[in-house]
Design a protein around this motif. Structure first.
Motif, short mmCIF file in Angstrom:
data_model
loop_
_atom_site.label_atom_id
_atom_site.label_comp_id
_atom_site.label_asym_id
_atom_site.label_seq_id
_atom_site.Cartn_x
_atom_site.Cartn_y
_atom_site.Cartn_z
N ALA A 105 0.85 -1.19 0.00
CA ALA A 105 0.00 0.00 0.00
C ALA A 105 0.88 1.24 0.00
O ALA A 105 2.07 1.18 0.33
CB ALA A 105 -0.92 0.01 1.22
N SER A 106 0.30 2.37 -0.38
CA SER A 106 1.01 3.64 -0.33
C SER A 106 1.25 4.05 1.13
O SER A 106 0.71 3.43 2.06
CB SER A 106 0.21 4.72 -1.04
OG SER A 106 -0.97 5.00 -0.32
N SER A 107 2.03 5.10 1.33
CA SER A 107 2.30 5.57 2.69
C SER A 107 1.00 5.90 3.41
O SER A 107 0.78 5.50 4.56
CB SER A 107 3.21 6.79 2.65
OG SER A 107 4.46 6.49 2.07
N ALA A 146 6.93 5.71 -3.82
CA ALA A 146 7.09 6.28 -5.15
C ALA A 146 6.91 5.13 -6.14
O ALA A 146 6.56 4.00 -5.75
CB ALA A 146 8.44 6.95 -5.31
N GLU A 147 7.16 5.39 -7.42
CA GLU A 147 6.98 4.33 -8.42
C GLU A 147 7.85 3.13 -8.06
O GLU A 147 9.04 3.26 -7.77
CB GLU A 147 7.32 4.84 -9.81
CG GLU A 147 7.06 3.80 -10.89
CD GLU A 147 7.24 4.36 -12.28
OE1 GLU A 147 7.77 3.61 -13.14
OE2 GLU A 147 6.85 5.52 -12.52
N LEU A 163 3.81 -0.05 -9.68
CA LEU A 163 2.88 0.53 -8.72
C LEU A 163 3.30 1.96 -8.44
O LEU A 163 4.49 2.27 -8.38
CB LEU A 163 2.89 -0.25 -7.40
CG LEU A 163 2.73 -1.78 -7.47
CD1 LEU A 163 2.87 -2.37 -6.07
CD2 LEU A 163 1.41 -2.16 -8.08
N TRP A 164 2.31 2.85 -8.28
CA TRP A 164 2.64 4.20 -7.84
C TRP A 164 1.45 4.82 -7.13
O TRP A 164 0.30 4.58 -7.48
CB TRP A 164 3.14 5.09 -8.98
CG TRP A 164 2.14 5.40 -10.06
CD1 TRP A 164 1.30 6.45 -10.11
CD2 TRP A 164 1.90 4.63 -11.23
NE1 TRP A 164 0.54 6.40 -11.26
CE2 TRP A 164 0.90 5.29 -11.97
CE3 TRP A 164 2.44 3.46 -11.75
CZ2 TRP A 164 0.41 4.81 -13.18
CZ3 TRP A 164 1.96 2.97 -12.96
CH2 TRP A 164 0.96 3.66 -13.65
N PRO A 165 1.72 5.62 -6.10
CA PRO A 165 0.64 6.26 -5.35
C PRO A 165 -0.11 7.28 -6.21
O PRO A 165 0.49 7.96 -7.04
CB PRO A 165 1.35 6.95 -4.17
CG PRO A 165 2.69 6.27 -4.08
CD PRO A 165 3.04 5.88 -5.49
N ALA A 166 -1.42 7.37 -6.00
CA ALA A 166 -2.25 8.36 -6.69
C ALA A 166 -3.25 8.92 -5.68
O ALA A 166 -4.45 8.63 -5.74
CB ALA A 166 -2.97 7.73 -7.88
N PRO A 167 -2.76 9.72 -4.71
CA PRO A 167 -3.65 10.18 -3.64
C PRO A 167 -4.61 11.28 -4.12
O PRO A 167 -4.26 12.11 -4.95
CB PRO A 167 -2.67 10.73 -2.59
CG PRO A 167 -1.49 11.17 -3.40
CD PRO A 167 -1.38 10.19 -4.54
N THR A 168 -5.81 11.25 -3.60
CA THR A 168 -6.79 12.32 -3.76
C THR A 168 -7.43 12.56 -2.39
O THR A 168 -7.31 11.71 -1.50
CB THR A 168 -7.88 11.94 -4.77
OG1 THR A 168 -8.54 10.75 -4.33
CG2 THR A 168 -7.31 11.73 -6.17
N PRO A 169 -8.11 13.69 -2.20
CA PRO A 169 -8.72 13.94 -0.89
C PRO A 169 -9.69 12.84 -0.46
O PRO A 169 -9.73 12.47 0.72
CB PRO A 169 -9.43 15.28 -1.09
CG PRO A 169 -8.65 15.96 -2.16
CD PRO A 169 -8.22 14.86 -3.09
N ARG A 170 -10.50 12.34 -1.38
CA ARG A 170 -11.45 11.30 -1.01
C ARG A 170 -10.76 9.97 -0.79
O ARG A 170 -11.19 9.15 0.03
CB ARG A 170 -12.52 11.18 -2.11
CG ARG A 170 -13.63 10.15 -1.79
CD ARG A 170 -14.57 10.66 -0.73
NE ARG A 170 -15.47 9.65 -0.24
CZ ARG A 170 -16.67 9.37 -0.74
NH1 ARG A 170 -17.11 10.05 -1.78
NH2 ARG A 170 -17.43 8.45 -0.20
N TRP A 171 -9.71 9.69 -1.55
CA TRP A 171 -9.00 8.41 -1.48
C TRP A 171 -7.51 8.66 -1.27
O TRP A 171 -6.69 8.48 -2.19
CB TRP A 171 -9.23 7.60 -2.75
CG TRP A 171 -10.68 7.40 -3.05
CD1 TRP A 171 -11.62 6.81 -2.28
CD2 TRP A 171 -11.36 7.84 -4.24
NE1 TRP A 171 -12.85 6.83 -2.90
CE2 TRP A 171 -12.72 7.45 -4.11
CE3 TRP A 171 -10.96 8.49 -5.40
CZ2 TRP A 171 -13.67 7.73 -5.08
CZ3 TRP A 171 -11.91 8.76 -6.37
CH2 TRP A 171 -13.24 8.38 -6.21
N ALA A 177 -1.83 0.47 -10.47
CA ALA A 177 -0.94 -0.60 -10.92
C ALA A 177 -1.02 -0.72 -12.43
O ALA A 177 -2.07 -0.49 -13.03
CB ALA A 177 -1.33 -1.92 -10.25
N HIS A 178 0.10 -1.06 -13.05
CA HIS A 178 0.16 -1.22 -14.51
C HIS A 178 1.07 -2.38 -14.83
O HIS A 178 2.16 -2.52 -14.24
CB HIS A 178 0.71 0.07 -15.14
CG HIS A 178 0.90 -0.02 -16.63
ND1 HIS A 178 2.10 -0.42 -17.20
CD2 HIS A 178 0.05 0.22 -17.65
CE1 HIS A 178 1.97 -0.41 -18.52
NE2 HIS A 178 0.75 -0.02 -18.82
#
Length: 591
Positions: A105-107, A146-147, A163-171, A177-178
């Motif tokens: 998981a991301s940080s 990071a990636e 894998l790379w983090p893609a944070p948004t306020p809701r999530w 993942a690619h």
């Protein structure tokens, strides 16, 4: 009935799709009530890989399906693309039956996993139930800061997974993942749609266009800038197929969907007005309120700066406060207190914001709601004007509550727009005053005066409509234009029914006076009226000249309006001698 099916995607890659024909939650993004699907992706190997597990709602059929491909004693790495209490509930059960489980998981995702792993009833100071299942330990965690590249699959035929983090306020715990062999982007919450379908892929690009647009408007529009940043990042990735967390995969039209995301957020980018939406959410309920408020503000053409206080830095928070014309702050109540990140955000608001800035307070609570009271008291004592009465919601918000939040947000956005309005307007490219010849000519296009009424479950709405026209003979059809910021617009999606109550000349003043008055958010538009019902339960006005019951078939976006086309299914003439009331306008710049 919820079930899980297995769909082969490619060699060694399976989609485990949870299907529910019924909506799972009282959240706005499920409002079309077309069910949902939850996609997880499985790759076998010495250590099997599971990408984006579903929520606990699908626990039993999902674990049964997973066991068919991954024995319980087998090592299993799980890429957790989204973290909320529902998904953590499933991961707990997986931790019980899969002893060799590990999580990636991301940080922010790791922090949420650690915070949510112990349910509220098991936390310190609570007496555990005598029949409660033992709580498994938190599995080993791999933090993706990071990636990150990893090899998955069989040793002699492995794949590269990025894998790379893609944070948004809701999530905030978002993780994408690619895989490089087939160019599949496992996009999680991005590009999704809540539809229950067994089709692996979309057969053509517009099949679920309305569902994806509705999903975007509910969840993405209130954080359009952060969403645009993710889409920009994805332009650098070699993509052949989109595999979202909900709905079918997309191969033929994924590029168009990228463009749609940018186009749908264009109004947010153009707006010179801004509302800062600051919140934290322990179990998703306060986040649902924030999304509904943000969606309402966005419908009024005002930019929303949505910020999750737990994962936003102080500089970004200050910039949002200084650049906004209104501030909304929401909080859950945890142990009778305001969470520390929200208290820090409140301190920044009190230190940085102008005392003339309108504010609003909202939040969900379990028992007492002290956090909401504290926020309101602090802001009121400092002299801030309140844009709306404080929103206190116990436990999870229902449909009616979320609809009221949306209307509150729209009212706020409309108020800010009125305050900014200039004497001269630019309408549809006609750069002229409201008395210009082109706009005077446009105003001479007449329409019959009607009251559009709609009811869908516990929700209802109404509006005066004059942009109405017959559109087809076979089948008999009509069009009606509905402004995007109308509260009733959410009830006019494909498959829904509504009624057109055609008003009679000389008797139109009473209904118009009633339906043109300002209604408080969530107010019953039909209170005090004598109404009957159409065959599909739509409200009918007794004093109408005629009525039509219509089923929505298509929606087309037309600038600041939606053009709704529907087939007439029922109708009646109530007064054979009456004449239709029409609306004379002096200019094409207003109704």
């Amino acid at each position: 009935m919820r079930r899980v099916i297995t769909l082969p995607v490619a060699d060694q890659l399976l989609c485990l799709r949870g299907l529910s024909p019924e909506r799972l939650r009282f959240e706005m993004e499920y409002g079309l009530e077309r069910g949902t699907s939850a996609n997880s992706f499985f790759i076998p190997g010495p250590e099997a890989t599971l990408i984006h597990p579903p929520g606990e709602s699908f626990r039993e059929p999902f674990l049964e399906a997973l066991k068919q491909h991954c024995p319980l004693e087998h090592p299993l790495a799980v890429v957790v693309g989204h973290v909320n209490p529902n998904r953590v509930g499933l991961l707990r059960h997986m931790g019980t039956v899969y002893p060799r489980l590990r999580l990636l998981a991301s940080s922010a995702g790791v922090k949420l996993l650690q915070d949510l792993w112990t349910p509220p009833q098991r936390q310190v100071g609570s007496a555990p139930s005598a029949d409660a299942d033992p709580l498994p330990p938190l599995p080993p965690l791999r933090v993706i800061r990071a990636e990150h590249q990893m090899s998955v699959g069989e040793p002699d035929d492995h794949w590269q997974l990025r894998l790379w983090p893609a944070p948004t306020p809701r999530w905030p715990g978002g993780l994408l993942a690619h895989e490089d062999r087939y160019g599949i982007l496992f996009s999680g919450k991005f590009f999704a749609a809540h539809v229950c379908t067994e089709d692996l892929e979309e057969s053509h690009g517009v099949l679920h266009e309305e569902d994806r647009r509705f999903y975007y408007d509910c969840l993405m529009a209130p954080m359009a800038q952060q969403v645009d940043n993710v889409v920009d990042r994805l332009e650098e990735v070699s993509i052949q197929i989109l595999a979202p967390g909900h709905g079918p995969m997309i191969s033929q039209s994924w590029r168009s969907l990228f463009n749609d995301y940018r186009r749908w957020g264009e109004g947010q980018r153009r707006s010179t007005l801004s509302v800062a939406l600051l919140f934290a959410s322990a179990y998703g309920n306060t986040a649902a309120l924030a999304a509904a408020l943000g969606q309402g503000v966005a419908k009024a053409g005002v930019r929303v700066q949505s910020m999750n206080c737990e994962f936003s830095d102080a500089d970004a928070l200050r910039q949002a406060i200084h650049g906004s014309q209104a501030l909304l702050i929401g909080s859950p109540t945890l142990g009778g207190h305001v969470p520390t990140p929200v208290m820090a955000a409140l301190g920044t608001v009190l230190a940085e914001a102008e005392r003339t800035t309108p504010v609003g307070v909202f939040g969900s609570y379990g028992w007492s709601g002290e956090a909401i009271d504290l926020l309101e008291t602090k802001l009121r004592d400092c002299g801030f004007p309140f844009a709306f009465p404080t929103l206190r919601v116990r436990f999870s918000p229902d449909d009616a509550t979320l609809k009221r939040c949306e209307e509150i947000g729209t009212d706020l956005g409309q108020t800010l727009q009125r305050q900014q309005q200039q004497r001269r307007r630019v309408v549809g490219g006609l750069k002229d005053s409201s008395s210009g010849p082109s706009l005077q000519a446009l105003g001479r296009v007449l329409g019959s005066l009607c009251v559009l009424t709609a009811r869908h479950g516990a929700l209802s709405g109404a509006m005066v409509a004059s942009w109405v026209s017959q559109a087809s003979f076979t089948p008999p059809g009509i069009t009606v234009a509905v402004a995007k910021d109308r509260a009733v617009e959410q009830l006019l999606h494909n498959g829904n029914h509504f009624a057109l109550n055609v008003l009679a000349a000389g008797r139109e003043k009473g209904p118009m006076k009633h339906f043109l008055q300002p209604f408080a958010p969530g107010a019953d538009r039909f209170a005090g009226l004598e109404i009957t019902e159409s065959p599909h339960g739509q409200p009918l006005l007794q004093e109408a000249l005629a009525w039509l019951e219509v089923q929505v078939c298509q929606r087309m976006e037309c600038g600041d309006h939606w053009l709704i086309y529907g087939h007439v299914e029922h109708g009646a003439l109530l007064d054979e001698k009456g004449r239709t009331a029409v609306h004379q306008r002096r200019s094409g710049t207003y109704y």
